[in-house]
Write an enzyme that holds these catalytic residues in place. Sequence first.
Site, PDB file in Angstrom:
ATOM      1  N   CYS A   2       3.306 -12.778  14.280  1.00  0.00           N
ATOM      2  CA  CYS A   2       3.654 -14.169  14.561  1.00  0.00           C
ATOM      3  C   CYS A   2       3.103 -15.063  13.440  1.00  0.00           C
ATOM      4  O   CYS A   2       1.961 -14.912  13.025  1.00  0.00           O
ATOM      5  CB  CYS A   2       3.145 -14.706  15.882  1.00  0.00           C
ATOM      6  SG  CYS A   2       3.829 -13.835  17.297  1.00  0.00           S
ATOM      7  N   ARG A  27       5.573 -12.164   8.988  1.00  0.00           N
ATOM      8  CA  ARG A  27       4.643 -11.871  10.087  1.00  0.00           C
ATOM      9  C   ARG A  27       5.355 -11.585  11.403  1.00  0.00           C
ATOM     10  O   ARG A  27       4.732 -11.190  12.384  1.00  0.00           O
ATOM     11  CB  ARG A  27       3.694 -13.061  10.294  1.00  0.00           C
ATOM     12  CG  ARG A  27       2.872 -13.380   9.076  1.00  0.00           C
ATOM     13  CD  ARG A  27       1.987 -14.573   9.348  1.00  0.00           C
ATOM     14  NE  ARG A  27       0.934 -14.224  10.274  1.00  0.00           N
ATOM     15  CZ  ARG A  27      -0.265 -13.799   9.915  1.00  0.00           C
ATOM     16  NH1 ARG A  27      -0.559 -13.682   8.650  1.00  0.00           N
ATOM     17  NH2 ARG A  27      -1.162 -13.508  10.820  1.00  0.00           N
ATOM     18  N   TRP A  76       6.778 -12.306  16.702  1.00  0.00           N
ATOM     19  CA  TRP A  76       6.848 -10.864  16.874  1.00  0.00           C
ATOM     20  C   TRP A  76       6.567 -10.656  18.348  1.00  0.00           C
ATOM     21  O   TRP A  76       5.454 -10.908  18.820  1.00  0.00           O
ATOM     22  CB  TRP A  76       5.813 -10.170  16.003  1.00  0.00           C
ATOM     23  CG  TRP A  76       5.953  -8.680  15.992  1.00  0.00           C
ATOM     24  CD1 TRP A  76       6.799  -7.952  15.195  1.00  0.00           C
ATOM     25  CD2 TRP A  76       5.231  -7.737  16.792  1.00  0.00           C
ATOM     26  NE1 TRP A  76       6.657  -6.616  15.474  1.00  0.00           N
ATOM     27  CE2 TRP A  76       5.704  -6.444  16.449  1.00  0.00           C
ATOM     28  CE3 TRP A  76       4.257  -7.843  17.771  1.00  0.00           C
ATOM     29  CZ2 TRP A  76       5.225  -5.287  17.035  1.00  0.00           C
ATOM     30  CZ3 TRP A  76       3.773  -6.689  18.368  1.00  0.00           C
ATOM     31  CH2 TRP A  76       4.255  -5.427  17.982  1.00  0.00           C
ATOM     32  N   ASN A 102      -0.087 -17.329  18.790  1.00  0.00           N
ATOM     33  CA  ASN A 102      -0.125 -15.973  18.251  1.00  0.00           C
ATOM     34  C   ASN A 102      -1.231 -15.252  18.997  1.00  0.00           C
ATOM     35  O   ASN A 102      -2.337 -15.777  19.110  1.00  0.00           O
ATOM     36  CB  ASN A 102      -0.440 -16.041  16.745  1.00  0.00           C
ATOM     37  CG  ASN A 102      -0.631 -14.674  16.124  1.00  0.00           C
ATOM     38  OD1 ASN A 102      -0.186 -13.669  16.668  1.00  0.00           O
ATOM     39  ND2 ASN A 102      -1.312 -14.636  14.994  1.00  0.00           N
ATOM     40  N   GLY A 103      -0.956 -14.061  19.522  1.00  0.00           N
ATOM     41  CA  GLY A 103      -1.987 -13.308  20.235  1.00  0.00           C
ATOM     42  C   GLY A 103      -1.512 -12.953  21.634  1.00  0.00           C
ATOM     43  O   GLY A 103      -0.313 -13.005  21.927  1.00  0.00           O
ATOM     44  N   GLU A 485       1.628   8.957   2.913  1.00  0.00           N
ATOM     45  CA  GLU A 485       2.032   7.583   2.603  1.00  0.00           C
ATOM     46  C   GLU A 485       3.507   7.523   2.172  1.00  0.00           C
ATOM     47  O   GLU A 485       4.243   6.611   2.556  1.00  0.00           O
ATOM     48  CB  GLU A 485       1.101   7.010   1.515  1.00  0.00           C
ATOM     49  CG  GLU A 485       1.500   5.680   0.906  1.00  0.00           C
ATOM     50  CD  GLU A 485       1.523   4.496   1.879  1.00  0.00           C
ATOM     51  OE1 GLU A 485       1.201   4.672   3.062  1.00  0.00           O
ATOM     52  OE2 GLU A 485       1.921   3.404   1.436  1.00  0.00           O
ATOM     53  N   LYS A 489       6.334   5.270   4.125  1.00  0.00           N
ATOM     54  CA  LYS A 489       7.191   4.268   3.469  1.00  0.00           C
ATOM     55  C   LYS A 489       8.652   4.494   3.853  1.00  0.00           C
ATOM     56  O   LYS A 489       9.389   3.554   4.132  1.00  0.00           O
ATOM     57  CB  LYS A 489       7.060   4.327   1.939  1.00  0.00           C
ATOM     58  CG  LYS A 489       5.760   3.864   1.376  1.00  0.00           C
ATOM     59  CD  LYS A 489       5.585   2.349   1.322  1.00  0.00           C
ATOM     60  CE  LYS A 489       4.909   1.771   2.530  1.00  0.00           C
ATOM     61  NZ  LYS A 489       3.508   1.798   2.653  1.00  0.00           N
ATOM     62  N   GLU A 492       9.322   3.535   7.549  1.00  0.00           N
ATOM     63  CA  GLU A 492       9.256   2.098   7.780  1.00  0.00           C
ATOM     64  C   GLU A 492      10.494   1.360   7.334  1.00  0.00           C
ATOM     65  O   GLU A 492      10.975   0.481   8.034  1.00  0.00           O
ATOM     66  CB  GLU A 492       8.121   1.493   6.929  1.00  0.00           C
ATOM     67  CG  GLU A 492       6.766   1.604   7.447  1.00  0.00           C
ATOM     68  CD  GLU A 492       5.817   0.903   6.501  1.00  0.00           C
ATOM     69  OE1 GLU A 492       5.308  -0.140   6.879  1.00  0.00           O
ATOM     70  OE2 GLU A 492       5.597   1.397   5.380  1.00  0.00           O
ATOM     71  N   HIS A 508       1.939  27.387   8.759  1.00  0.00           N
ATOM     72  CA  HIS A 508       1.423  27.454  10.123  1.00  0.00           C
ATOM     73  C   HIS A 508       2.361  26.771  11.116  1.00  0.00           C
ATOM     74  O   HIS A 508       1.945  26.432  12.218  1.00  0.00           O
ATOM     75  CB  HIS A 508       0.023  26.842  10.180  1.00  0.00           C
ATOM     76  CG  HIS A 508      -0.952  27.559   9.302  1.00  0.00           C
ATOM     77  ND1 HIS A 508      -1.403  28.835   9.568  1.00  0.00           N
ATOM     78  CD2 HIS A 508      -1.509  27.199   8.120  1.00  0.00           C
ATOM     79  CE1 HIS A 508      -2.228  29.217   8.605  1.00  0.00           C
ATOM     80  NE2 HIS A 508      -2.303  28.243   7.712  1.00  0.00           N
ATOM     81  N   LYS A 610       3.899  -7.863   9.609  1.00  0.00           N
ATOM     82  CA  LYS A 610       2.944  -7.556   8.538  1.00  0.00           C
ATOM     83  C   LYS A 610       1.517  -7.421   9.049  1.00  0.00           C
ATOM     84  O   LYS A 610       0.799  -6.530   8.668  1.00  0.00           O
ATOM     85  CB  LYS A 610       3.030  -8.671   7.498  1.00  0.00           C
ATOM     86  CG  LYS A 610       2.145  -8.477   6.307  1.00  0.00           C
ATOM     87  CD  LYS A 610       2.690  -7.414   5.389  1.00  0.00           C
ATOM     88  CE  LYS A 610       1.792  -7.122   4.230  1.00  0.00           C
ATOM     89  NZ  LYS A 610       2.086  -5.796   3.667  1.00  0.00           N
TER      90      LYS A 610
HETATM   91  C1  F6R Z   1       2.494   0.187   6.067  1.00  0.00           C
HETATM   92  C2  F6R Z   1       1.727  -0.954   6.512  1.00  0.00           C
HETATM   93  C3  F6R Z   1       0.880  -0.799   7.723  1.00  0.00           C
HETATM   94  C4  F6R Z   1      -0.528  -1.378   7.452  1.00  0.00           C
HETATM   95  C5  F6R Z   1      -1.372  -1.344   8.730  1.00  0.00           C
HETATM   96  C6  F6R Z   1      -2.767  -1.862   8.494  1.00  0.00           C
HETATM   97  O1  F6R Z   1       3.244  -0.101   4.937  1.00  0.00           O
HETATM   98  O2  F6R Z   1       1.758  -1.997   5.929  1.00  0.00           O
HETATM   99  O3  F6R Z   1       0.798   0.527   8.127  1.00  0.00           O
HETATM  100  O4  F6R Z   1      -1.119  -0.640   6.436  1.00  0.00           O
HETATM  101  O5  F6R Z   1      -0.758  -2.123   9.727  1.00  0.00           O
HETATM  102  O6  F6R Z   1      -2.769  -3.182   8.059  1.00  0.00           O
HETATM  103  P1  F6R Z   1      -4.028  -3.839   7.379  1.00  0.00           P
HETATM  104  O7  F6R Z   1      -4.288  -3.107   6.121  1.00  0.00           O
HETATM  105  O8  F6R Z   1      -3.634  -5.263   7.148  1.00  0.00           O
HETATM  106  O9  F6R Z   1      -5.165  -3.701   8.345  1.00  0.00           O
END
Ligand code: F6R
Length: 615
Positions: A2, A27, A76, A102-103, A485, A489, A492, A508, A610
Amino acid sequence: MCGIVGYVGPRSAQDVVVDGLRRLEYRGYDSAGIALVGEGDEVVVAKKAGKLANLEKVLADEPVEVAHTGIGHTRWATHGPPNDPNAHPHRGCASRVAVVHNGIIENFADLRARLEADDHVLVSETDTETVAHLLEMQVASGEDLTVAMQRVCQMLDGAFTLVAVDAEDPDRVVAARRNSPLVVGVGEGEMFLGSDVAAFIEHTREALELGQDQVVTLTREGVEVTDFAGRPAEATRYHVDWDLSAAEKDGHDWFMRKEIFEQPRAVADSLLGRRTREGLLQLDEMRLSDDEVRSIDKIIIIAAGTSFYAGLVAKYAIEHWCRVPVEVELSSEFRYRDPILDYSTLVVAISQSGETADTLQAIRHARAQRSKVLAICNTNGSTIPRESDAVIYTHAGPEIGVASTKGFLTQLVACYLLALYVAQVKGTRFGDEIAEILQQLEAMPDHIQSVLDGAEQVYDLARQHVDTKSVLFLGRHAGYPVALEGALKLKEIAYLHAEGFAAGELKHGPIALIEQDLPVLCVVPPRGRDQLHEKMLSGIQEVRARGARTICLAEAGDERIRPYADELVALPQVPVLLQPLVSVVPLQLFACELATALGHDVDQPRNLAKSVTVE
Ligand code: F6R
């Protein structure tokens, strides 16, 4: 999670608030809305489900009167699906007060039942609407909006940033925060609020960092901060060291692509100023004495998502350079396994945003057990570094693409620096060894640039995979988190089935997934570690023998890999522990280009936000 904006001043509040929401849309983008306070005795609200563009269309079709005070929200969804009635802002029965939030308000069901018993009609399924009704009751009884906010906050459980306006007090915006982000932008004769500084960076770079459980009142003339009991409180003023250009795409189609290409600069900036005149490593805010560092006998790294994978890489570096055992744990799991902690355990919390609720709660748990907490964070003024004993700031600049890229690389840099710092204080590495690794780190921006210079080859490969339904990633040692990772990516932003494996683990079980032409991206360790390299080659042969199409990332000049690679992407020659800084880059480019070719919104992937400020 949010985005929240507030404004009071001489400009059109609609313009300022909508521009702010555009910069905060990363966000959350389930719905967007604004509330404006003009001449009338009701707050004017416009809101719409879906992205901000939908709200902008509503505002273009049905323009509202110009106002100079306003608030806005990009959502969000938590309570209630993302539809028009659940979009923020929410108003009380008389439409006198509007609020954005937000929250999560944990006791909202009780509050709602009490309001409904008093004949209040609530039109949404959100927890937020109860706050609008409660605030309106307070102002209707003669309190001003500031006192109303202080009183209402005392009734709420949970995490919240709230921002409210009152139609009968048109030059005031009041906000409150508990466990959820909010910053004030200080202008000349105008004031701003935002979930982060991106909301107002085009107007001012002077900001106030609010503390926990504070209420802030904004008028054109200034800002007043109190606690929830109405006692005056302090907020810390700071200057934002980046400007509007950092929050724009700069000619790229996506913020994510721009951020991938910014990585050489971000890594270089994160290495700057780390050495004293005597050549010793120093950290940003180290509220731990050398004796305390020497007494560390265990390190637990807590983080989520991409930051967790940075933590996995850190484990290899810290254990190798410092000989201290390291556990890496998802922050959402940490509290619930009753971890064994004491004053000699250092907890390292890695968070790009500094606001991730799971990580924040985990560090609070760790501190309650008397452990020291060191934060690795990219966001100045955010909650996690504020609540930690020591901080290493990364200098990635604002990361706006939802998928983390430069955030990850700069977290790796910070982890290497932390490992070297502990090695320096504990004396587990000689000074010249530390200096040599620092030099190798300082060479990394050029190596990353050389990988970026080869982007076209990776883009071609990505475009060949638009019909692929599944992709596997293999790695070993420090390349294993890189494989994880790479898979994250792709999940996502390309919405593909993707999984990362430790190459030795394939036989395994997961090898059963291999079928004809299944793409397998393999992160090949440098040859310096012969055993590792050989073992990885075996893993690659095993999948290839079963029909997989192998795309190998291996250091330039690695001829042994050639017979087993259907495609070969050359990486610069770097030490094995530092290789993640270069090997992850083609995987980021691959995901970005494949998602683009599939027609997805790379910067705002579905269902994600985000900054995840709810547990
Ligand atoms: C993946 C991504 C998320 C963040 C995770 C932690 O691309 O962005 O997996 O890495 O939500 O976020 P932070 O680092 O802000 O605590």
